[in-house]
Design an enzyme around this catalytic site. Structure first.
Site, PDB file in Angstrom:
ATOM      1  N   SER A 385       0.838  -1.198   0.000  1.00 14.86           N
ATOM      2  CA  SER A 385       0.000   0.000   0.000  1.00 14.86           C
ATOM      3  C   SER A 385       0.871   1.245   0.000  1.00 14.86           C
ATOM      4  O   SER A 385       1.943   1.270   0.614  1.00 14.86           O
ATOM      5  CB  SER A 385      -0.913   0.019   1.231  1.00 14.86           C
ATOM      6  OG  SER A 385      -1.809  -1.062   1.206  1.00 14.86           O
ATOM      7  N   GLY A 386       0.389   2.295  -0.686  1.00 18.65           N
ATOM      8  CA  GLY A 386       1.131   3.547  -0.737  1.00 18.65           C
ATOM      9  C   GLY A 386       2.252   3.544  -1.752  1.00 18.65           C
ATOM     10  O   GLY A 386       3.092   4.453  -1.769  1.00 18.65           O
ATOM     11  N   LYS A 389       0.142   2.865  -6.916  1.00 17.64           N
ATOM     12  CA  LYS A 389      -0.648   2.132  -7.918  1.00 17.64           C
ATOM     13  C   LYS A 389      -1.869   2.947  -8.382  1.00 17.64           C
ATOM     14  O   LYS A 389      -2.124   3.074  -9.582  1.00 17.64           O
ATOM     15  CB  LYS A 389      -1.092   0.779  -7.338  1.00 17.64           C
ATOM     16  CG  LYS A 389       0.057  -0.121  -6.899  1.00 17.64           C
ATOM     17  CD  LYS A 389      -0.412  -1.477  -6.441  1.00 17.64           C
ATOM     18  CE  LYS A 389      -1.243  -1.415  -5.165  1.00 17.64           C
ATOM     19  NZ  LYS A 389      -0.464  -0.915  -3.997  1.00 17.64           N
ATOM     20  N   GLU A 513      -8.878  -2.465  -7.137  1.00 13.28           N
ATOM     21  CA  GLU A 513      -9.332  -3.179  -5.943  1.00 13.28           C
ATOM     22  C   GLU A 513     -10.822  -3.479  -6.031  1.00 13.28           C
ATOM     23  O   GLU A 513     -11.560  -3.313  -5.054  1.00 13.28           O
ATOM     24  CB  GLU A 513      -9.046  -2.325  -4.687  1.00 13.28           C
ATOM     25  CG  GLU A 513      -7.622  -1.843  -4.549  1.00 13.28           C
ATOM     26  CD  GLU A 513      -6.679  -2.931  -4.066  1.00 13.28           C
ATOM     27  OE1 GLU A 513      -7.137  -4.072  -3.882  1.00 13.28           O
ATOM     28  OE2 GLU A 513      -5.489  -2.648  -3.889  1.00 13.28           O
TER      29      GLU A 513
END
Length: 600
Positions: A385-386, A389, A513
């Site tokens: 995460s981070g 993307k 997601e």
């Protein structure tokens, strides 16, 4: 399209620190007011004022030669006719000026609304939504009040004052000079008060915008507030805003409380001067009683409009602050949807070439990314995460421009294509599946610029595995989904978003997601719908769950904005330590979940 760099430059160009007529007139000119309507209204207003200037002269003649026996029906009828004509002409001119003002404000709101829809995403990153809404509602309301309400009284008042002064100078220049000597004394108090009103009004508008932003944020996330028992905290934040509004309102009330008595004091002073000095001149024979009465009537025609004129200037001080903010929005850089060539062949390779990007005043998010996405194939973007993307997707949608490198479709930079044409090629399904308040039909057809038949609508819903649950709803496709789709489950919202993308028939598909927030049963259904959506399309997928991307034609591993690996699932499993760690952890978690399900 303007880049974030352009927006940064615009943000650095501060608006004028002090309001001016030029700023307001600049805004007025942009609204293209009806010159013929205003000219006609001004002409009628001038005629009405000229008629009203005749009335005191009639009164003068009556007083000087008053004799009941000499009064005729014709004189009374003429006198009454003048009053009626003056009332009709004044009423028509006020109506026409009001309509012209309302049209100006309507045009201003239309320009603002068009502008807000064309501003780039970077603008909304740097400005709170509630404050922007306040510009559209509160600030334009302030401008509306000045133009549609106060300007009418100001214009007629100015004409009345000037006309009365001209007549008074003609009647008795000495008394007129004495009367006008009072005005500079009043100005000594009124000018500083006007400056204070400007500062207070500007602060009040800022406080109102901040309070609106707080309300918008809290009410839009009311479920989060309640679930976290945050009502006391948010009440305190709102109470501070209310107290701030009260503080500025009290300051405004103090200034207005000073202005009204001052105006009354000036009026009384003028009456005392005129009656006292005029009485002396009547007794000396320099002035007749009728002329003194006419003088007092003309004085009323000066004093009464003065309150309207002072109200106009008070409101103008408020309007200047609103004008500055509105012009800031109207002058901000906007997206140009039609500049560039149309996309004629979207089924080409997409190439990210040494792509770099950083948000305003922050560290770079992406560094020298280089990889290809082949047409009709599935490319997955995975990583911690981070890592950047979602930012990569934002660049592909052209919400921002790269700070380095480029994105190409075939051999052409995507910046060479018109925004409208480029975004038409893209279908986007996100984790949040945003829906608008309205019916299911409206949400599936959202953004489609042609009439969608029932057959096409149903086909898209069936391909998205949404038709079954929609047909079970009482109103079917006409069922209201509620604000942000709150009346539907997460899986249902996702399938409507997929149906919307299917109906759009994009060549390039982006899935962010898309199944991460769903339960296992919903995920299976949504994944099947996504498989239908992905067929034959160039697809980019962001996913934390590797199970959703193991079959991708290509997996790109991104860490801290850098690409550290690329290949199929098997290739990365063998060559990329962090990917192998990700896969091992998720397989272990999947095993634990399966075991828990069996125990349950």
């Amino acid at each position: 399209m303007k880049s974030s760099r352009d927006t940064k430059q615009d943000d650095n160009q501060s608006s004028p620190k002090k309001g001016s007529w030029k700023l307001f007139l600049k805004l007025l000119k942009r609204t293209k007011p009806s010159k013929s309507l205003i000219a006609t209204a001004v002409a009628m207003s001038l005629a009405g004022t000229l008629i009203s200037l005749i009335i005191p002269l009639f009164t003068k003649k009556l007083v000087d030669g008053f004799d009941i026996s000499s009064l005729s029906f014709q004189q009374i009828a003429t006198f009454g006719g003048v009053f009626i004509l003056q009332a009709v002409v004044s009423g028509l001119s006020m109506y026409m000026l009001n309509v012209a003002g309302q049209r100006v404000v309507a045009n201003l709101r239309d320009q603002l609304w068009r502008k807000l829809l064309r501003l780039p995403v970077s603008y909304y990153d740097n400005n709170r939504t509630g404050e922007t809404i306040s510009r559209m509602t509160n600030d334009t309301g302030v401008v509306k009040q000045l133009i549609a309400e106060n300007f009418t009284g100001f214009l007629t008042g100015i004409i009345s004052v000037i006309g009365s002064i001209v007549v008074l100078f003609y009647m008795d220049w000495q008394m007129t000079t004495v009367m006008l000597a009072v005005i500079p004394v009043a100005a000594l108090f009124m000018v500083p008060l006007g400056r204070q009103m400007y500062l207070v009004s500007k602060g009040l508008q800022t406080e109102t915008a901040s309070f609106t932003a707080t309300l918008t944020q809290v009410l839009s996330e009311i479920r989060l507030v309640k679930s976290m028992n945050a009502e006391p905290r948010e009440y305190e934040a709102g109470e501070k805003g209310i107290a701030g509004l009260f503080r500025f309102g009290r300051k405004e009330a103090k200034i207005q409380a000073l202005i009204a008595p001052l105006m009354f004091f000036v009026m009384i002073m003028l009456l005392v001067v005129i009656v006292g000095y005029g009485g002396m001149r009547v007794s000396s024979g320099a002035l007749t009683a009728g002329e003194l009465v006419a003088f007092i009537l003309y004085l009323m025609q000066i004093v009464m409009p003065m309150s309207q004129i002072s109200t106009f200037f008070t409101q103008f001080k408020k309007t200047v602050g609103a004008t500055e903010r509105i012009i800031d929005i109207l002058d901000a850089s906007e997206e140009n949807h039609d500049a560039g060539k149309p996309v004629e062949k979207a089924d080409q390779a997409i190439r990210f070439e040494q792509l770099s990007f950083g948000y305003k005043d922050s560290e770079p998010v992406l560094h020298d990314l280089t990889f290809d996405v082949l047409p009709g194939k599935v490319s997955a973007i995975v990583g911690p995460s981070g890592g950047g993307k979602t930012t990569l997707f934002s660049l592909l949608e052209r919400y921002y421009e790269p700070t380095g490198g480029s994105i190409k479709l075939g051999s052409d930079d995507i910046e060479d294509y018109s925004l409208r044409s480029w975004r038409k090629q893209i279908g986007y399904v996100s984790q949040e599946s945003p829906l608008i308040a309205g019916t299911i039909r409206e949400n599936i057809c959202y953004g489609i610029d042609y009439e969608v038949g029932q057959e096409a609508l149903r086909h898209a819903a069936e391909m998205a595995y949404a038709h079954h649950f929609i047909s079970e709803l009482p109103q079917g496709y006409d069922t209201e989904v509620g604000e942000r789709g709150i009346k539907l489950s997460g899986g249902q919202r996702q399938r409507i978003a997929i149906a919307r993308a299917l109906l759009r028939d994009p060549q390039i598909l982006m899935l962010d997601e898309a199944t991460s927030s769903l339960d296992s049963k919903s995920e299976v259904v949504v994944q099947e719908a996504l498989t239908n959506l992905m067929a034959g399309r160039t697809t980019l997928v962001i996913a934390h769950r590797l199970s959703t991307v193991v079959d991708a034609d290509q997996i790109v591993f991104v860490e801290k904005g850098r690409m550290t690996g690329k290949g199929t699932h098997e290739e990365l499993l063998a060559t990329h330590p962090m990917y192998r760690e990700f896969a091992t952890q998720q397989l272990r978690l999947s095993g634990q979940n399966a075991e828990s399900a069996q125990i349950g």
